[in-house]
Design an enzyme around this catalytic site. Sequence first.
Site, PDB file in Angstrom:
ATOM      1  N   ALA A  99       1.468   2.046 -11.791  1.00 51.21           N
ATOM      2  CA  ALA A  99       1.853   1.517 -10.279  1.00 51.21           C
ATOM      3  C   ALA A  99       1.052   0.450  -9.780  1.00 51.21           C
ATOM      4  CB  ALA A  99       2.063   2.853  -9.570  1.00 51.21           C
ATOM      5  N   THR A 100      -0.383   0.452 -10.299  1.00 56.64           N
ATOM      6  CA  THR A 100      -1.354  -0.693  -9.509  1.00 56.64           C
ATOM      7  C   THR A 100      -0.846  -1.882  -9.834  1.00 56.64           C
ATOM      8  OG1 THR A 100      -3.011   1.028  -9.920  1.00 56.64           O
ATOM      9  CG2 THR A 100      -3.612  -1.179  -9.859  1.00 56.64           C
TER      10      THR A 100
ATOM     11  N   ASN B  62      -1.176   9.574  -0.812  1.00 52.68           N
ATOM     12  CA  ASN B  62      -1.707  10.369  -2.005  1.00 52.68           C
ATOM     13  C   ASN B  62      -2.899  11.269  -1.582  1.00 52.68           C
ATOM     14  OD1 ASN B  62      -2.731   7.702  -1.416  1.00 52.68           O
ATOM     15  ND2 ASN B  62      -4.246   8.026  -2.997  1.00 52.68           N
TER      16      ASN B  62
ATOM     17  N   GLN C  82       3.918   8.835  -4.706  1.00 60.38           N
ATOM     18  CA  GLN C  82       3.806  10.293  -4.767  1.00 60.38           C
ATOM     19  C   GLN C  82       5.136  10.877  -4.252  1.00 60.38           C
ATOM     20  OE1 GLN C  82       1.191  12.067  -5.968  1.00 60.38           O
ATOM     21  NE2 GLN C  82      -0.379  10.544  -6.233  1.00 60.38           N
TER      22      GLN C  82
ATOM     23  N   SER D 239       5.016   5.361 -10.629  1.00 64.46           N
ATOM     24  CA  SER D 239       4.092   5.562 -11.864  1.00 64.46           C
ATOM     25  C   SER D 239       4.759   6.697 -12.626  1.00 64.46           C
ATOM     26  CB  SER D 239       2.806   5.904 -11.229  1.00 64.46           C
ATOM     27  OG  SER D 239       1.850   5.891 -12.276  1.00 64.46           O
TER      28      SER D 239
ATOM     29  N   HIS E 124       3.375   8.617 -15.107  1.00 60.62           N
ATOM     30  CA  HIS E 124       2.325   9.725 -15.290  1.00 60.62           C
ATOM     31  C   HIS E 124       2.171  10.524 -14.141  1.00 60.62           C
ATOM     32  CE1 HIS E 124      -1.478   8.396 -13.277  1.00 60.62           C
ATOM     33  NE2 HIS E 124      -1.029   7.022 -13.118  1.00 60.62           N
TER      34      HIS E 124
ATOM     35  N   THR F 223       5.954  -8.543 -25.262  1.00 56.95           N
ATOM     36  CA  THR F 223       6.231  -7.089 -25.882  1.00 56.95           C
ATOM     37  C   THR F 223       5.922  -5.920 -25.161  1.00 56.95           C
ATOM     38  OG1 THR F 223       6.082  -8.118 -27.884  1.00 56.95           O
ATOM     39  CG2 THR F 223       6.513  -6.008 -28.137  1.00 56.95           C
TER      40      THR F 223
ATOM     41  N   CYS G 170     -19.519   7.531  -5.374  1.00 53.42           N
ATOM     42  CA  CYS G 170     -20.431   7.084  -4.314  1.00 53.42           C
ATOM     43  C   CYS G 170     -19.887   7.222  -3.151  1.00 53.42           C
ATOM     44  CB  CYS G 170     -20.402   5.401  -4.803  1.00 53.42           C
ATOM     45  SG  CYS G 170     -18.700   4.523  -4.672  1.00 53.42           S
TER      46      CYS G 170
HETATM   47  N1  PLP Z   1      -0.024   4.455  -5.362  1.00 51.65           N
HETATM   48  C1  PLP Z   1      -0.318   5.735  -5.025  1.00 51.65           C
HETATM   49  C2  PLP Z   1       0.108   6.340  -3.929  1.00 51.65           C
HETATM   50  C3  PLP Z   1      -0.966   6.685  -6.007  1.00 51.65           C
HETATM   51  O1  PLP Z   1      -1.326   7.903  -5.641  1.00 51.65           O
HETATM   52  C4  PLP Z   1      -1.409   5.993  -7.310  1.00 51.65           C
HETATM   53  C5  PLP Z   1      -2.309   6.807  -8.075  1.00 51.65           C
HETATM   54  O2  PLP Z   1      -2.919   7.848  -7.745  1.00 51.65           O
HETATM   55  C6  PLP Z   1      -1.118   4.715  -7.493  1.00 51.65           C
HETATM   56  C7  PLP Z   1      -0.541   3.918  -6.548  1.00 51.65           C
HETATM   57  C8  PLP Z   1      -1.753   3.931  -8.711  1.00 51.65           C
HETATM   58  O3  PLP Z   1      -0.831   4.667  -9.737  1.00 51.65           O
HETATM   59  P1  PLP Z   1      -1.154   4.213 -11.124  1.00 51.65           P
HETATM   60  O4  PLP Z   1      -2.428   5.261 -11.728  1.00 51.65           O
HETATM   61  O5  PLP Z   1      -0.065   4.305 -12.169  1.00 51.65           O
HETATM   62  O6  PLP Z   1      -1.877   2.810 -11.310  1.00 51.65           O
END
Ligand code: PLP
Length: 371
Positions: free
Chosen positions: A72-73, A149, A178, A198, A200, A236, A323
């Site tokens: 998702a990032t 999150n 989330q 995402s 996972h 790919t 940190c």
């Molecule tokens: N956005 C939200 C709200 C999340 O909680 C997270 C991961 O914790 C992400 C984006 C990023 O997901 P990913 O780990 O698939 O990059």
Amino acid sequence: MVIIMIYLDYNSTTPIDKDVLDTYIKTTNNFFANTQSLHKLGLEANYMYELSIKEIQKNLKSNHNLVFTSNATEANNLAILGYLKRFKKGRIITTISEHPSVYQVMKKLEEKFEVVYLELNEEGMINYDELEDAINKDTLLVSVMWVNNVIGTVNDINRIIGILKKYPKVRLHVDTVQGLCKVDPDFSFDDVDMFTFSSHKINGPKGIGGLFYNPTMIIDKLIYGSNSQYGLKPGTFDLSLVVSTAKAFKKFMPLTSVNITKVKEVFSYAYEKLSKIEGIKINTPIYNVSYYCLNFSILGFKGETVVRHLEKDEIYVSTASACSSKTSSLERTIYSLTKDEQRANSSIRISFSSDTLVSDIDKLIESLKRL
Ligand code: PLP
């Protein structure tokens, strides 16, 4: 004595479901060809890819284009940077509590754009009038996550869609990571211009996320290569990740309501028990929450100390980055909510799945009391 691990960090990641893993393995064994190849094996692989897209679209009741990314990032980066690439200036509206994969993009975009960060009120919500007041003639994009999150609050996406109907030039991006399979959506995904997920986080495999976008939008590529996936994510990809992600949606989307009922019981139990312990302040509000996570602070203890203590009892929870820097997402969100630095520095997030038991919470409480 057998020590059973208690995992309370499902917002960070979930274990892959066994049927999803089975789908992954079967696809790897049976469809290894490149979906871009013109021969029969390639066409078969491509057919599986297209079927998977249809399955995910069906579950989300969306006709948007779907591009798979590595997580998702990457999907959030592609959505925001890809859409804004053609603009030289303008205003973007977002919130102070977005995940770093949005927040850090916004920080970078400040070099070129005017970015407005909406604060949270004590209920963990943004003020929707403030959102509307922030829109001006230069506004290009609003980016607001569906479910937070860190504290689990559910933003009113329907209301934002309603506000933006008055401003047709302003595009809406929603990070739904989330929310999917955890909250019953009360809005149509097709009313959101771009949204990300995402795999996972929904018991799917790691290494795959996705961006849904309205086909009328122009999103510019950030990396260059083949025409695969509308040219937006060339190269790919692992078909097995795609097919098993579709399996995860197919299995878990229909279970959303049933699982909410289970998780709500655990949430309410944890809320009640934790709020009775002296020195604990609950940060997650009681209303408009997903029930999948609960955030609290133990005053006088750094979050990391609590994580290490619980780990010794095989209980796994989450906190801000080691940190505890000012830029960490937990601190940002909790500080915006409480305006209390000590609380923001000592916050702990426990997050649940439909398998979490009330007895798991009892063990957590016992361990915390020892601390
Ligand atoms: N956005 C939200 C709200 C999340 O909680 C997270 C991961 O914790 C992400 C984006 C990023 O997901 P990913 O780990 O698939 O990059």
